[in-house]
Write a protein that holds these residues in place. Structure first.
Motif, PDB file in Angstrom:
ATOM      1  N   ASN A  92       0.849  -1.195   0.000  1.00 15.21           N
ATOM      2  CA  ASN A  92       0.000   0.000   0.000  1.00 15.21           C
ATOM      3  C   ASN A  92       0.882   1.241   0.000  1.00 15.21           C
ATOM      4  N   ASN A  93       1.030   1.843  -1.173  1.00 13.19           N
ATOM      5  CA  ASN A  93       1.966   2.947  -1.333  1.00 13.19           C
ATOM      6  C   ASN A  93       1.313   4.232  -1.825  1.00 13.19           C
ATOM      7  N   ALA A  94       0.184   4.142  -2.524  1.00 13.78           N
ATOM      8  CA  ALA A  94      -0.392   5.319  -3.183  1.00 13.78           C
ATOM      9  C   ALA A  94      -0.639   6.446  -2.187  1.00 13.78           C
ATOM     10  N   GLY A  95      -0.308   7.659  -2.604  1.00 14.25           N
ATOM     11  CA  GLY A  95      -0.556   8.777  -1.704  1.00 14.25           C
ATOM     12  C   GLY A  95      -0.100  10.098  -2.267  1.00 14.25           C
ATOM     13  N   THR A  96      -0.525  11.130  -1.589  1.00 18.87           N
ATOM     14  CA  THR A  96      -0.106  12.484  -1.898  1.00 18.87           C
ATOM     15  C   THR A  96      -0.008  13.242  -0.579  1.00 18.87           C
ATOM     16  N   GLY A  97       0.396  14.483  -0.635  1.00 15.96           N
ATOM     17  CA  GLY A  97       0.549  15.234   0.599  1.00 15.96           C
ATOM     18  C   GLY A  97      -0.111  16.597   0.528  1.00 15.96           C
ATOM     19  N   ASP A 111     -10.091  15.518   5.274  1.00 14.83           N
ATOM     20  CA  ASP A 111     -10.817  14.357   4.761  1.00 14.83           C
ATOM     21  C   ASP A 111     -10.085  13.712   3.586  1.00 14.83           C
ATOM     22  N   GLU A 112      -9.441  14.531   2.761  1.00 13.28           N
ATOM     23  CA  GLU A 112      -8.682  13.977   1.635  1.00 13.28           C
ATOM     24  C   GLU A 112      -7.530  13.109   2.130  1.00 13.28           C
ATOM     25  N   MET A 113      -6.813  13.581   3.146  1.00 21.61           N
ATOM     26  CA  MET A 113      -5.732  12.779   3.710  1.00 21.61           C
ATOM     27  C   MET A 113      -6.279  11.507   4.365  1.00 21.61           C
ATOM     28  N   LEU A 114      -7.423  11.638   5.040  1.00 25.43           N
ATOM     29  CA  LEU A 114      -8.058  10.472   5.657  1.00 25.43           C
ATOM     30  C   LEU A 114      -8.414   9.421   4.607  1.00 25.43           C
ATOM     31  N   ASN A 115      -9.041   9.850   3.536  1.00 27.12           N
ATOM     32  CA  ASN A 115      -9.494   8.912   2.504  1.00 27.12           C
ATOM     33  C   ASN A 115      -8.329   8.249   1.785  1.00 27.12           C
ATOM     34  N   ILE A 116      -7.312   9.038   1.450  1.00 21.62           N
ATOM     35  CA  ILE A 116      -6.196   8.503   0.672  1.00 21.62           C
ATOM     36  C   ILE A 116      -5.302   7.611   1.515  1.00 21.62           C
ATOM     37  N   HIS A 117      -4.933   8.082   2.705  1.00 18.24           N
ATOM     38  CA  HIS A 117      -3.862   7.430   3.438  1.00 18.24           C
ATOM     39  C   HIS A 117      -4.313   6.446   4.503  1.00 18.24           C
ATOM     40  N   LEU A 118      -5.563   6.503   4.920  1.00 15.60           N
ATOM     41  CA  LEU A 118      -6.009   5.587   5.964  1.00 15.60           C
ATOM     42  C   LEU A 118      -7.201   4.744   5.528  1.00 15.60           C
ATOM     43  N   LYS A 119      -8.269   5.397   5.111  1.00 17.18           N
ATOM     44  CA  LYS A 119      -9.465   4.649   4.727  1.00 17.18           C
ATOM     45  C   LYS A 119      -9.200   3.722   3.553  1.00 17.18           C
ATOM     46  N   SER A 120      -8.511   4.220   2.533  1.00 20.06           N
ATOM     47  CA  SER A 120      -8.265   3.379   1.360  1.00 20.06           C
ATOM     48  C   SER A 120      -7.320   2.232   1.686  1.00 20.06           C
ATOM     49  N   PRO A 151       6.337  21.498  10.846  1.00 23.03           N
ATOM     50  CA  PRO A 151       5.100  22.262  10.714  1.00 23.03           C
ATOM     51  C   PRO A 151       4.469  22.101   9.337  1.00 23.03           C
ATOM     52  N   GLY A 152       3.145  21.960   9.338  1.00 20.09           N
ATOM     53  CA  GLY A 152       2.402  21.896   8.089  1.00 20.09           C
ATOM     54  C   GLY A 152       2.043  20.503   7.626  1.00 20.09           C
ATOM     55  N   MET A 153       2.515  19.483   8.300  1.00 21.46           N
ATOM     56  CA  MET A 153       2.290  18.113   7.828  1.00 21.46           C
ATOM     57  C   MET A 153       1.419  17.296   8.780  1.00 21.46           C
ATOM     58  N   SER A 154       0.666  17.957   9.649  1.00 19.08           N
ATOM     59  CA  SER A 154      -0.053  17.241  10.704  1.00 19.08           C
ATOM     60  C   SER A 154      -1.101  16.278  10.171  1.00 19.08           C
ATOM     61  N   SER A 155      -1.947  16.716   9.232  1.00 25.25           N
ATOM     62  CA  SER A 155      -3.033  15.840   8.782  1.00 25.25           C
ATOM     63  C   SER A 155      -2.490  14.611   8.056  1.00 25.25           C
ATOM     64  N   TYR A 156      -1.447  14.790   7.285  1.00 22.37           N
ATOM     65  CA  TYR A 156      -0.790  13.664   6.612  1.00 22.37           C
ATOM     66  C   TYR A 156      -0.196  12.699   7.636  1.00 22.37           C
ATOM     67  N   ALA A 157       0.536  13.236   8.601  1.00 28.88           N
ATOM     68  CA  ALA A 157       1.229  12.393   9.574  1.00 28.88           C
ATOM     69  C   ALA A 157       0.258  11.639  10.468  1.00 28.88           C
ATOM     70  N   ILE A 158      -0.868  12.268  10.824  1.00 27.26           N
ATOM     71  CA  ILE A 158      -1.873  11.596  11.646  1.00 27.26           C
ATOM     72  C   ILE A 158      -2.366  10.332  10.954  1.00 27.26           C
ATOM     73  N   MET A 159      -2.625  10.418   9.663  1.00 26.35           N
ATOM     74  CA  MET A 159      -3.126   9.247   8.927  1.00 26.35           C
ATOM     75  C   MET A 159      -2.063   8.155   8.841  1.00 26.35           C
ATOM     76  N   LYS A 160      -0.811   8.565   8.669  1.00 29.27           N
ATOM     77  CA  LYS A 160       0.258   7.572   8.616  1.00 29.27           C
ATOM     78  C   LYS A 160       0.433   6.887   9.977  1.00 29.27           C
ATOM     79  N   SER A 161       0.215   7.617  11.063  1.00 26.53           N
ATOM     80  CA  SER A 161       0.249   6.988  12.382  1.00 26.53           C
ATOM     81  C   SER A 161      -0.840   5.929  12.483  1.00 26.53           C
ATOM     82  N   GLY A 162      -2.010   6.224  11.922  1.00 30.17           N
ATOM     83  CA  GLY A 162      -3.081   5.237  11.890  1.00 30.17           C
ATOM     84  C   GLY A 162      -2.701   4.004  11.097  1.00 30.17           C
ATOM     85  N   VAL A 163      -2.015   4.193   9.990  1.00 28.36           N
ATOM     86  CA  VAL A 163      -1.553   3.057   9.181  1.00 28.36           C
ATOM     87  C   VAL A 163      -0.596   2.174   9.980  1.00 28.36           C
ATOM     88  N   GLU A 164       0.260   2.799  10.776  1.00 28.48           N
ATOM     89  CA  GLU A 164       1.209   2.018  11.569  1.00 28.48           C
ATOM     90  C   GLU A 164       0.491   1.174  12.620  1.00 28.48           C
TER      91      GLU A 164
END
Length: 251
Positions: A92-97, A111-120, A151-164
């Protein structure tokens, strides 16, 4: 029969390098691309030149309905060419920031970060599980930003923490099938991710170099071999682990 890897986001950047590294290890590849079919076809030709087969299907990680469509395409193709819809590795690699401070982040961006990086990742893995061979491998791509923060990467990083966290549960729940699940967490890599600043912004590159024990920005070639190794027999006893590939960034 060659083992088969299914990878999302394989037409460019880190994903492309993973596809090529897997092909060099003798695996056949099915990968997704978002919109750039031309780039996907270039990767297919590179894999064929290495003596392996490759097939690409479109997939939009933002759209929940695309998950079933993608898995249906993959399994129908495998049934046609191999007589079985099953495969061995899921990456599972697909993503954007999105770069935005917490104070300015909009709900739609979150929501975009949630859908791309965690939900999908969660539901694509769920859809793939019936077709993943026993003793197979799941590799989820996370980020160094779950360990350190910029700074500036919180929503992306939160979803990646969920993936872990999700990966640990996969390792636990799939152990009876001898399927391993691990995380590869890249540090700062010189790609077009998030506007390509790690590649093109010399000021940022200088900062990254100063924060990294090995004194440079990561390159895509630093990642592909790690994913290929985790798919190999040599990595069969690695399970439920987060492997950071950052050159010793902020150690």
């Amino acid at each position: 029969m060659s083992k088969i890897a299914v990878l999302t986001g394989g037409s460019r950047g880190l994903g492309r390098e993973m596809v090529i590294s897997l092909a060099k290890e003798g695996y056949d590849i099915i990968f997704s691309y978002h919109t750039n079919l031309e780039k996907a076809n270039e990767v297919i030709q590179e894999v064929i030149a290495l003596g392996r087969s490759a097939k690409a299907f479109s997939f939009n990680a933002k759209e929940f309905h695309d998950i079933k469509i993608f898995i249906d395409k993959v399994t129908a193709y495998l049934k046609e060419v191999n007589g079985s819809p099953n495969f061995d590795f899921l990456i599972n690699n697909a993503g954007t920031g999105i770069h935005n401070l917490i104070a300015n982040t909009k709900e739609a961006e979150f929501d975009e970060m949630l859908n791309i990086h965690l939900k999908s990742v969660y539901f694509l893995t769920q859809a793939a599980l019936p077709f993943l061979n026993n003793s197979g491998r799941i590799i989820n791509i996370s980020s160094g930003l779950t360990r350190f923060s910029f700074p500036g990467m919180s929503s992306y990083a939160i979803m990646k923490s969920g993936v872990e966290t999700f990966t640990k549960y996969l390792a636990k729940e799939l152990g009876n099938r001898k399927i391993t699940a691990n995380v590869v967490a890249p540090g700062a890599i010189a790609t077009d991710f998030a506007g390509g600043t790690n590649r093109d912004n010399q000021e940022k590159r200088t900062i990254i170099e100063s924060l990294t024990a090995l004194g440079r920005v990561g390159e895509v070639e630093d990642l592909g071999g790690v994913v290929a190794f985790l798919c190999s027999e040599k990595a069969g006893w690695i399970n439920g682990q987060r492997i950071e590939v950052s050159g010793g960034m902020i150690v």
